[in-house]
Design a protein around this motif. Sequence first.
Motif, mmCIF file in Angstrom:
data_model
loop_
_atom_site.group_PDB
_atom_site.id
_atom_site.type_symbol
_atom_site.label_atom_id
_atom_site.label_comp_id
_atom_site.label_asym_id
_atom_site.label_seq_id
_atom_site.Cartn_x
_atom_site.Cartn_y
_atom_site.Cartn_z
ATOM 1 N N ILE A 122 0.836 -1.205 0.000
ATOM 2 C CA ILE A 122 0.000 0.000 0.000
ATOM 3 C C ILE A 122 0.873 1.258 0.000
ATOM 4 O O ILE A 122 0.562 2.241 -0.687
ATOM 5 C CB ILE A 122 -0.960 -0.001 1.210
ATOM 6 N N ILE A 123 1.968 1.231 0.759
ATOM 7 C CA ILE A 123 2.871 2.393 0.793
ATOM 8 C C ILE A 123 3.459 2.649 -0.592
ATOM 9 O O ILE A 123 3.512 3.796 -1.059
ATOM 10 C CB ILE A 123 3.986 2.183 1.842
ATOM 11 N N VAL A 124 3.906 1.587 -1.276
ATOM 12 C CA VAL A 124 4.457 1.734 -2.637
ATOM 13 C C VAL A 124 3.406 2.337 -3.566
ATOM 14 O O VAL A 124 3.685 3.255 -4.344
ATOM 15 C CB VAL A 124 4.943 0.373 -3.186
ATOM 16 N N ILE A 125 2.166 1.837 -3.468
ATOM 17 C CA ILE A 125 1.083 2.331 -4.328
ATOM 18 C C ILE A 125 0.771 3.796 -4.030
ATOM 19 O O ILE A 125 0.672 4.632 -4.931
ATOM 20 C CB ILE A 125 -0.178 1.453 -4.156
ATOM 21 N N ILE A 126 0.636 4.126 -2.740
ATOM 22 C CA ILE A 126 0.290 5.504 -2.354
ATOM 23 C C ILE A 126 1.389 6.484 -2.740
ATOM 24 O O ILE A 126 1.127 7.535 -3.340
ATOM 25 C CB ILE A 126 -0.009 5.582 -0.843
#
Length: 313
Positions: A214-218
């Motif tokens: 999720i961090i990579v996506i955000i």
Amino acid sequence: MGDRETCNHSEVTDFILVGFRVRPELHILIFLLFLFVYAMILLGNIGMIVIIIFDPRLNTPMYFFLGNLSFVDLFYSSVIAPKAMINFWSESKSISYAGCVTQFFLFALFIVTEGFLLAAMAYDRFIAICNPLLYTVQMSTRVCVQMVAGSYFCGCITSVPQTIMTFTLSFCASRTIDHFYCDIRPLQRLSCSDLFTLKMVSFTFSGLIVFPTIIVIIVSYLYIVSTVLKIPSTKGRQKAFSTCSSHLGVVSVLYGAIFFMYLTPDTYPELSKVASLCYTLLTPMLNPLIYSLRNKDVKEALYKLLEKKSTIL
């Protein structure tokens, strides 16, 4: 309590999958729903793979990842749907112990792999929009293969210990799984073992899977939005955003369904089954539809393939 403790996992030869607790006359309706959704999954994902393989214009990193996403969607839904449909007509509604282990392992493997693939796809869009001059270098064939292989590797190293720890529990309470497939929470309810270690391991793995992806996506999309807003022309901004909208749609569907599933209290098992249905079957059905309806390249490749087929016929 003593009798329960003497009955351990080695004596369990099969489980019973309860499925949906509905009136018998509704079974045919649910079966037809499963059949329709699974047919759409097969048609959509196999079609997407075929289009990507046979159209040279789609020989790019983004479609390489998309092809693998379709492969994963196809297989993890196939781990669940056929057995669930068979059990609608089965008197025993049973699944062998080995079959339950296999279903649990493969589903965990593919669902985790999908999460990492979506993160890789977000990174791909970040490089394409924010560093277009370096795109061919940073997203070379070798890098893309490594990212996909890494996604499968992460799926494997998280699903193996989860599977081993789950199926070394003592299933002495019952062998009736209140679900339509072998999932971790219904299996935990059957155990009389101490679940603290398993729950801590599951929580740790969930954190190691969900938060980094999720961090990579955000972060990728924060940079993408910042870059796109600097584009002076409206048409340019729309074109840049259009390449990301399909991926965002897929991410929203998958993570929305998973969060809904695992935030649903155990006291509402039927609601939990509906939430499971969203990410086990609806997500694999919607993914190719989202990409085909919102992606100009995929639509053009599909029309080209259909024209070629009609010419041959």
